[in-house]
Design an enzyme around this catalytic site. Sequence first.
Site, PDB file in Angstrom:
ATOM      1  N   LYS A 126     -46.459 -20.552 -37.087  1.00 57.61           N
ATOM      2  CA  LYS A 126     -47.225 -19.402 -36.569  1.00 57.61           C
ATOM      3  C   LYS A 126     -46.950 -18.172 -37.442  1.00 57.61           C
ATOM      4  O   LYS A 126     -47.853 -17.380 -37.722  1.00 57.61           O
ATOM      5  CB  LYS A 126     -46.851 -19.104 -35.110  1.00 57.61           C
ATOM      6  CG  LYS A 126     -47.306 -20.151 -34.112  1.00 57.61           C
ATOM      7  CD  LYS A 126     -48.814 -20.311 -34.006  1.00 57.61           C
ATOM      8  CE  LYS A 126     -49.499 -19.130 -33.352  1.00 57.61           C
ATOM      9  NZ  LYS A 126     -50.950 -19.407 -33.114  1.00 57.61           N
ATOM     10  N   THR A 132     -47.665 -15.293 -31.518  1.00 63.06           N
ATOM     11  CA  THR A 132     -46.580 -15.401 -30.543  1.00 63.06           C
ATOM     12  C   THR A 132     -45.416 -14.472 -30.876  1.00 63.06           C
ATOM     13  O   THR A 132     -45.190 -14.158 -32.056  1.00 63.06           O
ATOM     14  CB  THR A 132     -46.085 -16.864 -30.509  1.00 63.06           C
ATOM     15  OG1 THR A 132     -44.884 -16.929 -29.754  1.00 63.06           O
ATOM     16  CG2 THR A 132     -45.790 -17.411 -31.906  1.00 63.06           C
ATOM     17  N   ASP A 133     -44.658 -14.120 -29.854  1.00 70.43           N
ATOM     18  CA  ASP A 133     -43.433 -13.340 -30.095  1.00 70.43           C
ATOM     19  C   ASP A 133     -42.347 -14.185 -30.762  1.00 70.43           C
ATOM     20  O   ASP A 133     -41.359 -13.652 -31.261  1.00 70.43           O
ATOM     21  CB  ASP A 133     -42.908 -12.724 -28.782  1.00 70.43           C
ATOM     22  CG  ASP A 133     -42.536 -13.756 -27.719  1.00 70.43           C
ATOM     23  OD1 ASP A 133     -42.765 -14.968 -27.924  1.00 70.43           O
ATOM     24  OD2 ASP A 133     -42.023 -13.339 -26.664  1.00 70.43           O
ATOM     25  N   GLU A 134     -42.529 -15.535 -30.767  1.00 70.02           N
ATOM     26  CA  GLU A 134     -41.487 -16.400 -31.346  1.00 70.02           C
ATOM     27  C   GLU A 134     -41.331 -16.194 -32.840  1.00 70.02           C
ATOM     28  O   GLU A 134     -40.324 -16.609 -33.420  1.00 70.02           O
ATOM     29  CB  GLU A 134     -41.798 -17.880 -31.076  1.00 70.02           C
ATOM     30  CG  GLU A 134     -41.773 -18.208 -29.611  1.00 70.02           C
ATOM     31  CD  GLU A 134     -41.529 -19.687 -29.311  1.00 70.02           C
ATOM     32  OE1 GLU A 134     -41.141 -20.441 -30.213  1.00 70.02           O
ATOM     33  OE2 GLU A 134     -41.728 -20.063 -28.147  1.00 70.02           O
ATOM     34  N   TYR A 150     -42.505 -24.853 -35.120  1.00 66.30           N
ATOM     35  CA  TYR A 150     -43.648 -24.190 -34.476  1.00 66.30           C
ATOM     36  C   TYR A 150     -43.710 -22.712 -34.849  1.00 66.30           C
ATOM     37  O   TYR A 150     -44.723 -22.219 -35.353  1.00 66.30           O
ATOM     38  CB  TYR A 150     -43.567 -24.338 -32.949  1.00 66.30           C
ATOM     39  CG  TYR A 150     -44.467 -23.346 -32.213  1.00 66.30           C
ATOM     40  CD1 TYR A 150     -45.855 -23.474 -32.260  1.00 66.30           C
ATOM     41  CD2 TYR A 150     -43.930 -22.260 -31.512  1.00 66.30           C
ATOM     42  CE1 TYR A 150     -46.677 -22.546 -31.619  1.00 66.30           C
ATOM     43  CE2 TYR A 150     -44.740 -21.339 -30.870  1.00 66.30           C
ATOM     44  CZ  TYR A 150     -46.116 -21.484 -30.925  1.00 66.30           C
ATOM     45  OH  TYR A 150     -46.928 -20.571 -30.306  1.00 66.30           O
TER      46      TYR A 150
HETATM   47  P1  NAD Z   1     -52.499 -25.393 -25.947  1.00 67.47           P
HETATM   48  O1  NAD Z   1     -51.600 -26.353 -26.654  1.00 67.47           O
HETATM   49  O2  NAD Z   1     -52.605 -25.463 -24.467  1.00 67.47           O
HETATM   50  O3  NAD Z   1     -53.982 -25.518 -26.526  1.00 67.47           O
HETATM   51  C1  NAD Z   1     -54.252 -25.649 -27.890  1.00 67.47           C
HETATM   52  C2  NAD Z   1     -55.710 -26.061 -28.037  1.00 67.47           C
HETATM   53  O4  NAD Z   1     -56.000 -26.139 -29.437  1.00 67.47           O
HETATM   54  C3  NAD Z   1     -56.024 -27.423 -27.427  1.00 67.47           C
HETATM   55  O5  NAD Z   1     -57.223 -27.350 -26.694  1.00 67.47           O
HETATM   56  C4  NAD Z   1     -56.181 -28.324 -28.658  1.00 67.47           C
HETATM   57  O6  NAD Z   1     -57.071 -29.402 -28.425  1.00 67.47           O
HETATM   58  C5  NAD Z   1     -56.697 -27.351 -29.684  1.00 67.47           C
HETATM   59  N1  NAD Z   1     -56.405 -27.782 -31.055  1.00 67.47           N
HETATM   60  C6  NAD Z   1     -55.198 -28.180 -31.534  1.00 67.47           C
HETATM   61  N2  NAD Z   1     -55.323 -28.519 -32.831  1.00 67.47           N
HETATM   62  C7  NAD Z   1     -56.620 -28.305 -33.174  1.00 67.47           C
HETATM   63  C8  NAD Z   1     -57.352 -28.448 -34.371  1.00 67.47           C
HETATM   64  N3  NAD Z   1     -56.767 -28.889 -35.498  1.00 67.47           N
HETATM   65  N4  NAD Z   1     -58.658 -28.126 -34.378  1.00 67.47           N
HETATM   66  C9  NAD Z   1     -59.249 -27.678 -33.238  1.00 67.47           C
HETATM   67  N5  NAD Z   1     -58.611 -27.535 -32.069  1.00 67.47           N
HETATM   68  C10 NAD Z   1     -57.305 -27.843 -32.038  1.00 67.47           C
HETATM   69  O7  NAD Z   1     -52.037 -23.960 -26.429  1.00 67.47           O
HETATM   70  P2  NAD Z   1     -51.964 -22.588 -25.630  1.00 67.47           P
HETATM   71  O8  NAD Z   1     -50.686 -22.529 -24.891  1.00 67.47           O
HETATM   72  O9  NAD Z   1     -53.241 -22.362 -24.912  1.00 67.47           O
HETATM   73  O10 NAD Z   1     -51.840 -21.570 -26.840  1.00 67.47           O
HETATM   74  C11 NAD Z   1     -53.019 -21.026 -27.458  1.00 67.47           C
HETATM   75  C12 NAD Z   1     -52.593 -20.107 -28.584  1.00 67.47           C
HETATM   76  O11 NAD Z   1     -51.744 -19.085 -28.077  1.00 67.47           O
HETATM   77  C13 NAD Z   1     -51.794 -20.800 -29.690  1.00 67.47           C
HETATM   78  O12 NAD Z   1     -52.186 -20.255 -30.916  1.00 67.47           O
HETATM   79  C14 NAD Z   1     -50.351 -20.440 -29.381  1.00 67.47           C
HETATM   80  O13 NAD Z   1     -49.563 -20.420 -30.557  1.00 67.47           O
HETATM   81  C15 NAD Z   1     -50.534 -19.049 -28.803  1.00 67.47           C
HETATM   82  N6  NAD Z   1     -49.487 -18.609 -27.858  1.00 67.47           N
HETATM   83  C16 NAD Z   1     -49.224 -19.356 -26.753  1.00 67.47           C
HETATM   84  C17 NAD Z   1     -48.291 -18.900 -25.821  1.00 67.47           C
HETATM   85  C18 NAD Z   1     -47.975 -19.657 -24.564  1.00 67.47           C
HETATM   86  O14 NAD Z   1     -47.091 -19.237 -23.815  1.00 67.47           O
HETATM   87  N7  NAD Z   1     -48.671 -20.746 -24.248  1.00 67.47           N
HETATM   88  C19 NAD Z   1     -47.621 -17.694 -26.063  1.00 67.47           C
HETATM   89  C20 NAD Z   1     -47.878 -16.999 -27.248  1.00 67.47           C
HETATM   90  C21 NAD Z   1     -48.845 -17.459 -28.128  1.00 67.47           C
HETATM   91  O1  DAU Z   2     -42.848 -17.046 -26.521  1.00 71.25           O
HETATM   92  C1  DAU Z   2     -44.137 -17.558 -26.649  1.00 71.25           C
HETATM   93  C2  DAU Z   2     -44.100 -19.067 -26.737  1.00 71.25           C
HETATM   94  O2  DAU Z   2     -43.809 -19.547 -25.434  1.00 71.25           O
HETATM   95  C3  DAU Z   2     -45.375 -19.684 -27.263  1.00 71.25           C
HETATM   96  O3  DAU Z   2     -45.595 -19.264 -28.575  1.00 71.25           O
HETATM   97  C4  DAU Z   2     -45.342 -21.210 -27.199  1.00 71.25           C
HETATM   98  O4  DAU Z   2     -46.600 -21.741 -27.566  1.00 71.25           O
HETATM   99  C5  DAU Z   2     -45.021 -21.619 -25.777  1.00 71.25           C
HETATM  100  O5  DAU Z   2     -44.881 -23.027 -25.701  1.00 71.25           O
HETATM  101  C6  DAU Z   2     -43.736 -20.947 -25.300  1.00 71.25           C
HETATM  102  O6  DAU Z   2     -42.584 -21.454 -26.028  1.00 71.25           O
HETATM  103  P1  DAU Z   2     -41.185 -21.744 -25.302  1.00 71.25           P
HETATM  104  O7  DAU Z   2     -40.443 -22.706 -26.106  1.00 71.25           O
HETATM  105  O8  DAU Z   2     -40.519 -20.469 -24.934  1.00 71.25           O
HETATM  106  O9  DAU Z   2     -41.766 -22.390 -23.940  1.00 71.25           O
HETATM  107  P2  DAU Z   2     -41.326 -23.688 -23.104  1.00 71.25           P
HETATM  108  O10 DAU Z   2     -42.164 -23.675 -21.865  1.00 71.25           O
HETATM  109  O11 DAU Z   2     -41.303 -24.921 -23.905  1.00 71.25           O
HETATM  110  O12 DAU Z   2     -39.820 -23.342 -22.706  1.00 71.25           O
HETATM  111  C7  DAU Z   2     -39.490 -22.138 -22.017  1.00 71.25           C
HETATM  112  C8  DAU Z   2     -37.978 -22.080 -21.890  1.00 71.25           C
HETATM  113  O13 DAU Z   2     -37.532 -23.107 -20.990  1.00 71.25           O
HETATM  114  C9  DAU Z   2     -37.226 -22.335 -23.181  1.00 71.25           C
HETATM  115  O14 DAU Z   2     -36.049 -21.556 -23.172  1.00 71.25           O
HETATM  116  C10 DAU Z   2     -36.860 -23.813 -23.118  1.00 71.25           C
HETATM  117  C11 DAU Z   2     -36.644 -24.027 -21.641  1.00 71.25           C
HETATM  118  N1  DAU Z   2     -36.960 -25.356 -21.080  1.00 71.25           N
HETATM  119  C12 DAU Z   2     -38.162 -25.919 -21.372  1.00 71.25           C
HETATM  120  C13 DAU Z   2     -38.525 -27.132 -20.804  1.00 71.25           C
HETATM  121  C14 DAU Z   2     -39.852 -27.784 -21.136  1.00 71.25           C
HETATM  122  C15 DAU Z   2     -36.064 -25.964 -20.196  1.00 71.25           C
HETATM  123  O15 DAU Z   2     -34.958 -25.436 -19.921  1.00 71.25           O
HETATM  124  N2  DAU Z   2     -36.430 -27.143 -19.620  1.00 71.25           N
HETATM  125  C16 DAU Z   2     -37.623 -27.766 -19.891  1.00 71.25           C
HETATM  126  O16 DAU Z   2     -37.897 -28.846 -19.306  1.00 71.25           O
END
Ligand code: NAD
Ligand code: DAU
Length: 334
Positions: free
Chosen positions: A154, A123-125, A150
């Site tokens: 990562k 992630t970019d985080e 989180y």
């Molecule tokens: P998600 O939470 O929707 O899915 C995570 C999946 O991993 C689920 O299916 C869960 O059951 C599985 N899981 C969790 N713990 C596990 C374990 N111990 N063993 C096996 N499976 C397990 O997540 P996502 O949003 O699809 O993100 C996927 C990946 O991308 C993550 O590594 C996250 O850090 C990364 N990522 C997500 C975003 C985003 O915006 N969603 C952005 C950047 C990076």
């Molecule tokens: O940047 C990549 C990341 O993006 C991933 O690594 C994470 O897995 C993914 O969850 C996401 O993280 P964020 O914290 O940026 O996403 P989230 O959807 O939780 O929140 C997006 C923005 O919106 C953040 O600034 C918090 C804000 N927010 C979130 C929720 C749930 C609100 O203002 N209201 C809300 O109800």
Amino acid sequence: MSKLLVTGGAGFIGSNFISYWLSQHPEDSITNLDALTYAGNEANLADVQDNSKYSFLKGNILDKEIVGRLVGEADIVVHFAAESHVDRSILGPEAFVETNVKGTFVLLDAVRQRKIHFHHISTDEVFGALALDSAEKFTEATPYYPHSPYSASKAASDHLVRAYGDTYGLAYTITNCSNNFGPYQHPEKFIPRMITNLSDGQPVKVYGDGKYVRDWLHVLDHCRAIDAVLQSGKSGETYLVGGMSNDVNNLEVAKLLLQHMNLSEDKIEFVKDRPGHDRRYAVDWSRINKDLGWEPEHSFEEWLKETITWYQQNEAWWRPLKEEAEQLYVKSGQ
Ligand code: NAD
Ligand code: DAU
């Protein structure tokens, strides 16, 4: 013809990736190892369930025996499995260290013995926050400065991957991408939470002053980026992946949603801010563009509308997840 082991393939991005990959590479096979935590949902994979090239195993990446066996049968590992939600990491960080750090270690240790390629989804985080009033973007050279449990977990996993490359010669690639949006995203996350709240007649909840900027990437563009890296990426390289949303802040995203759903702005409620909330993310994706020819194709506004429509048409998918997600926010007061 490759055999992919995908971890976390029942989550949001992993399930989109599996469907994408099997449609683009029908000769390949995929085994999906997923623990089916609250975030994992086999319903996300309904379209590939009958595909003979797809198999699912419910299991934990912390389980060395299962991981060893599945890695032994694979040509490449694509590692999505993680605890992914920042707000949950604030309420309960332990699972994040277990899955994101230790789980990645278990996989790496199995992969190094087999000498196959490991692709790590990150992630970019990990880079922390950029200032609101700057034009700066994250690049592959930006130092790590994570602020939440989180992002710290990562970051630790990224360091482990690189350490295995340097120490044991592990062949790996890493992608650090920005905020994904699109179908099958859990209603705990910002965009789906807003859409499903509004569908229920509830307000959208904007943290703090709402002037927090995310770089929105459509999930299919993310899948295309991973594809480009798996096909032609350089071993030992990191690629940043970002979208087309152009510094839009959360309040502006909320207003866009309301506009598309024909609702007024009095549906916006400002709630308590997130501790350690990163102000701004912006990703410079010029390396993957220059080296591999990838660029995002899905514009933010148009695909936000598509995403709203998807949630409106798929209430049966999100309804069972909604109550537990909102319980989380009762605990955090948001
Ligand atoms: P998600 O939470 O929707 O899915 C995570 C999946 O991993 C689920 O299916 C869960 O059951 C599985 N899981 C969790 N713990 C596990 C374990 N111990 N063993 C096996 N499976 C397990 O997540 P996502 O949003 O699809 O993100 C996927 C990946 O991308 C993550 O590594 C996250 O850090 C990364 N990522 C997500 C975003 C985003 O915006 N969603 C952005 C950047 C990076
Ligand atoms: O940047 C990549 C990341 O993006 C991933 O690594 C994470 O897995 C993914 O969850 C996401 O993280 P964020 O914290 O940026 O996403 P989230 O959807 O939780 O929140 C997006 C923005 O919106 C953040 O600034 C918090 C804000 N927010 C979130 C929720 C749930 C609100 O203002 N209201 C809300 O109800």
